[in-house]
Design an enzyme around this catalytic site. Structure first.
Site, PDB file in Angstrom:
ATOM      1  CG  HIS A  28      -0.283  -0.271   2.518  1.00 16.80           C
ATOM      2  ND1 HIS A  28       0.641   0.597   3.063  1.00 16.80           N
ATOM      3  CD2 HIS A  28      -0.365  -1.307   3.388  1.00 16.80           C
ATOM      4  CE1 HIS A  28       1.061   0.118   4.213  1.00 16.80           C
ATOM      5  NE2 HIS A  28       0.482  -1.054   4.434  1.00 16.80           N
ATOM      6  CG  HIS A  31       4.269  -1.808   1.991  1.00 14.74           C
ATOM      7  ND1 HIS A  31       2.952  -2.179   2.029  1.00 14.74           N
ATOM      8  CD2 HIS A  31       4.887  -2.533   2.956  1.00 14.74           C
ATOM      9  CE1 HIS A  31       2.763  -3.094   2.962  1.00 14.74           C
ATOM     10  NE2 HIS A  31       3.923  -3.326   3.539  1.00 14.74           N
TER      11      HIS A  31
END
Ligand code: PAF
Length: 278
Positions: A28, A31
């Site tokens: 997501h 990250h």
């Protein structure tokens, strides 16, 4: 971005300095912000995707862990990753598993899940041994994990520079997590109580008031089940005292059976409460 198919292919690709972002997939924007940070320090950014069975306490949590391989590739590439590696168990532990103990700090707070941090350290040790990165980047949301990985790295891999990335938040303040995909819109709304509680603590001058405000805010949300809420010294993970210069509020609990954790520095008010717009 090159998707690596085997450990042999990986070793051929690892000839230069690199920055490494280990993940369990279900990538997501949080990250992606770590991958972007990695890209700031190196042109070679390796992302690993491996759902580590050793760090799950129960089988159901492991089997229900979200997975999105195609989206992972797109998001990793868009954020600047140059290599994506999905190791299997035999590639990760070619010479057998070296089990790492997380010690006393590994047994408190998130360490209440039996074997959790020993499992995290064991897999990160194996990933570091295979990849031998110059830098490794971890999110501050998993503060205790970051603390333990820094300690493990200083003992076993002193040459690796461990960097941390700020917690990435929705505009509501909710910290991004792969597990959020299991929260309904209503759950997400209720889950903002964690961020609001951290902010309530941050506005207080002393530990007793920080804790009181944090607990009062948390208890205003009936769907939130508290596990712990404490003010710690983030250089030791001991409970903070007034003189501690690195106080952090840490909170964990559940909404609708889904675990939420978050933390916030109690000094440096500006940067700690910054909210990303996504
Ligand atoms: O934070 C995570 O996603 C995991 O704990 C890690 C560091 C990739 C180890 O499995």
């Amino acid at each position: 971005m090159k998707v690596i198919k085997s450990a042999t292919e990986l070793s051929r690709a690892l000839i230069q300095s690199s920055a490494f972002v280990p993940t369990m997939g279900a990538l997501h924007a949080g990250h992606q912000s770590l991958i972007k940070k990695a890209r700031e320090v190196s042109e070679n950014v390796i992302v690993s995707v491996y759902v580590n069975p050793l760090q799950f306490e129960n089988q159901e949590d492991l089997t229900s862990y979200p997975s999105s391989p195609r989206v992972d590739e797109e998001l990793a590439a868009a954020a600047g990753a140059t290599i994506l590696w999905r190791p299997n168990q035999s590639e990760l532990y070619p010479d057998g598993m070296t089990k790492i103990s997380s010690g006393e700090v590994g047994a408190i707070y998130e360490g209440n899940r039996a074997g959790h941090f020993d499992g995290v350290l064991t897999v990160v040790h194996a990933l570091f041994s295979n990849i031998k990165p110059t830098w490794a980047i971890f999110g501050e949301k998993d503060l205790q994990q970051l603390f333990l990985i820094r300690k493990m790295a200083s003992e076993f891999f002193p040459a690796i520079k461990v960097l941390s990335g700020e917690t990435f938040r929705e505009s509501s303040g909710l910290a991004l997590s792969s597990r959020n995909s299991r929260l309904s819109a209503e759950n997400k709304n209720c889950a903002t109580v964690v961020f609001r509680s951290l902010q309530a603590a941050q506005s207080q001058p002393a530990i007793a008031e920080m804790k009181r405000e944090m607990l009062a805010t948390l208890s205003s949300e009936p769907s939130f089940t508290l596990d712990y809420a404490e003010i710690i010294d983030d250089t030791t993970f001991d409970l903070a005292v007034e003189e501690s210069r690195n106080k952090r509020a840490i909170i964990a609990g559940w909404i609708n059976g889904i675990r939420l954790i978050d933390n916030m520095a109690m000094q440096n008010i500006r940067s700690a409460s910054k909210v990303a717009a996504i």
